[in-house]
Every structure is written in C-alpha cells, then in structure tokens.
Scaffold this motif. Sequence first.
Motif, mmCIF file in Angstrom:
data_model
loop_
_atom_site.group_PDB
_atom_site.id
_atom_site.type_symbol
_atom_site.label_atom_id
_atom_site.label_comp_id
_atom_site.label_asym_id
_atom_site.label_seq_id
_atom_site.Cartn_x
_atom_site.Cartn_y
_atom_site.Cartn_z
ATOM 1 N N GLY A 215 0.792 -1.224 0.000
ATOM 2 C CA GLY A 215 0.000 0.000 0.000
ATOM 3 C C GLY A 215 0.820 1.267 0.000
ATOM 4 N N LYS A 216 2.126 1.145 -0.042
ATOM 5 C CA LYS A 216 2.969 2.337 0.089
ATOM 6 C C LYS A 216 2.838 3.300 -1.091
ATOM 7 C CE LYS A 216 6.898 0.085 0.196
ATOM 8 N NZ LYS A 216 8.364 -0.171 0.270
ATOM 9 N N TYR A 217 2.328 2.801 -2.241
ATOM 10 C CA TYR A 217 2.234 3.656 -3.426
ATOM 11 C C TYR A 217 0.809 4.163 -3.683
ATOM 12 C CZ TYR A 217 6.792 1.541 -4.324
ATOM 13 O OH TYR A 217 8.094 1.115 -4.218
ATOM 14 N N ARG A 218 -0.090 3.987 -2.733
ATOM 15 C CA ARG A 218 -1.477 4.399 -2.956
ATOM 16 C C ARG A 218 -1.612 5.907 -3.145
ATOM 17 N NH1 ARG A 218 -5.467 1.931 1.352
ATOM 18 N NH2 ARG A 218 -7.015 2.216 -0.312
ATOM 19 N N HIS A 219 -0.711 6.683 -2.565
ATOM 20 C CA HIS A 219 -0.827 8.138 -2.624
ATOM 21 C C HIS A 219 0.435 8.784 -3.190
ATOM 22 C CE1 HIS A 219 -4.442 7.517 -0.301
ATOM 23 N NE2 HIS A 219 -3.747 6.906 0.647
ATOM 24 N N GLY A 220 1.158 8.039 -4.003
ATOM 25 C CA GLY A 220 2.371 8.591 -4.598
ATOM 26 C C GLY A 220 3.553 7.663 -4.415
ATOM 27 N N VAL A 221 4.746 8.143 -4.808
ATOM 28 C CA VAL A 221 5.969 7.336 -4.744
ATOM 29 C C VAL A 221 6.885 7.896 -3.664
ATOM 30 C CG1 VAL A 221 8.014 6.557 -6.014
ATOM 31 C CG2 VAL A 221 5.809 6.747 -7.196
ATOM 32 N N PRO A 222 7.027 7.202 -2.527
ATOM 33 C CA PRO A 222 7.938 7.672 -1.468
ATOM 34 C C PRO A 222 9.381 7.764 -1.980
ATOM 35 C CG PRO A 222 6.484 5.940 -0.645
ATOM 36 C CD PRO A 222 6.307 5.971 -2.134
ATOM 37 N N GLN A 223 10.101 8.744 -1.532
ATOM 38 C CA GLN A 223 11.456 8.977 -2.019
ATOM 39 C C GLN A 223 12.424 7.852 -1.661
ATOM 40 O OE1 GLN A 223 12.571 11.462 -4.133
ATOM 41 N NE2 GLN A 223 10.336 11.653 -4.293
ATOM 42 N N ASP A 224 12.127 7.124 -0.570
ATOM 43 C CA ASP A 224 13.031 6.050 -0.163
ATOM 44 C C ASP A 224 12.543 4.679 -0.629
ATOM 45 O OD1 ASP A 224 10.813 5.871 1.432
ATOM 46 O OD2 ASP A 224 11.906 5.602 3.322
ATOM 47 N N SER A 225 11.623 4.630 -1.580
ATOM 48 C CA SER A 225 11.046 3.364 -2.032
ATOM 49 C C SER A 225 11.788 2.826 -3.248
ATOM 50 C CB SER A 225 9.571 3.561 -2.390
ATOM 51 O OG SER A 225 9.440 4.401 -3.528
#
Length: 326
Positions: A215-225
């Motif tokens: 679910g980490k990409y549900r609201h965008g792309v985290p910089q550390d992903s």
Amino acid sequence: MEQRHLGRTGLRVSRLGLGTMTWGRDTDEHEAAEQLKEFLDAGGTLVDTADVYADGGAEYLLSRLIEDLVPRSELVIATKAGSVPDPDRRFDASRGHLLAALDASLQRLGTDYVDLWQVHAYDPSTPTEETLHALDLAVSSGRTRYVGVSNFCGWQLAKAATWQRAVPGRTPLAATQMEYSLLQRNIEREVLPAALDLGVGLLASSPLGRGVLTGKYRHGVPQDSRAASPYLSGFVQPYLDDRGRRIVDAVATAADGLASSPLKVALAWARDRPGVAAALVGARTATQLRAALSVEALTLPEEIRSALDDISAPVHRYPDQDWSEL
C-alpha cells in the motif's frame, strides 16, 4: 516459524525465506546483519541469493555474516547461476559455465556446499539435457544437496522435471522459483499445475508484488522506495496501473477488517497458496522485515481469501477453460 518440505524431497525450509537481491548494493553490511538476526530470531532458515546479485557481493556479504551469527548447518542456503552480464546473451546454462559459476559461488559463500542450487533462467542456446547434466554433476560431487530451476515457463519446467525422473540416478528437481503474488498470478496457467503434478516445490518471489501490495504507493511514490530507486523503478512500475490499484484497495479493505496490515494480508495469501513451499521476502530495512515476519500468526479466513482470489483472478481462456463452457 513453520517448516515445510521442499517439493517431494526430504529438505525442509522455513515457509518464509529471506531474499538478498539488494544486499551489497542498496543494503550495506550493517543493515544486512540486522535483517539476518531478525530472520533467525523468528525461526527462519531459508536464505536465497544468486551469483549476479551485486555481482557476487550478496553471496560474499552472506558469508561474512554467517561467520559471526549462525552455524552454517542451521541455514538452508539457496543460490542461482546462469545469468550473465552480456547484452548479446543474457543467460548461459551450458555445463561449463554453470559448474564454474557454482565453484565461484562456493568460494564467495565460504562453504563447500549449498543446500539448493538453481538454474536462474532457461537458456535456449544450450540443450536442456546439458544443463541438467550440470545439476547431476553438482549433486554427485557434493557441491549442492538439491537442485532446481528459476523462471522456467510451464513446458520448460515439465520437460526438465520429466527428463530428470525418466532415468534412475538423475537428480529430481526440488524447486522452481517464480514470481507469484496477488498482482502476478500467471504461473497458475501452466507452471504451478506442472510443479504440483511433478512434485516440484514453488519458491514464490516478490510475494508483495514488488512492494506495491504493502500500500505504500497508494498516494504517490515515497522517495526512499524501490520505485524511486534508479535501479528498481522499472521493476515496480508495471504494477502501478488501474488493475494494481483495484487489487491493492481490496487488500487494504481486507486488512482493515482483520485489524491487520496490507503487507500481512498479501503475504499470507501467497505463503498459503497450494504448491508454495516458501514465500521469499526481500526488505530494505530490518524494520520492514520484522513487519513481514510477524505474518506467521496470520491465517486468512476463507471468505477473505476467496474475495481476493476473485478480484485478482487472471484471465485464462482456451485451452484452460472448462470445455463445457465452449
């Protein structure tokens, strides 16, 4: 952690395995050590690596950690050979290359044997029987205890496994390693039925859909992903589509209903599919790995499993569909 037999063999592996694809590149020695400690404390035994991970750096890093953290006999070490850094020939499964690669892996790993040695991918330029002879030689020489393949399609797996079982003295395939998750169920068309029929255990790689199912990409792309990594962005991108979003939303809904997390729900689904011996988890940090290992206490209720099956079902038509429907 529960231990399972790998296919129709006597080898037992933890039903979650530790993947090391990023070790020696994105994951340094300190972080890798923390991950291995967490994994061992949770009762894990299966560690999966390959000779091309960080150009051999992952194997070398694993060997350094084994010296300090765990007796060699308590680990099930799986590695792979056959991928080559050559744009003209991505895979080399010739007998000469495979055996030389195995010797190099053993030297980096600091051990005289691995528990499971896998051909990383099918090589159309090498006769299958030559590739399989290398596996027989590796077992007979004591350099590996069991053998398997990785990234073989259905007919390739069936051909290889049948060849090995056709004549007494050849070493049966113990495992096939394939990507398998709620976002990637294509192996259910041919690979998984072949593995089940032939007694080959499945090692499910990327069971979290390359991280998307957390679910980490549900609201965008985290910089550390991973999706923000110059090495792995292309690896994640295919699952950031409309179908992927629908499946991730369903997983999140199921997690809310269970007072759990999307990570645990997606991982439990893959871990407990028929034919899966172990789901392989690769984490960026020890904290992430600890969250994945906590799935041991979760078993999905049948109604939730069925709902996830329905929303993620792959389209299988001719010749897979029921002939009565034609």
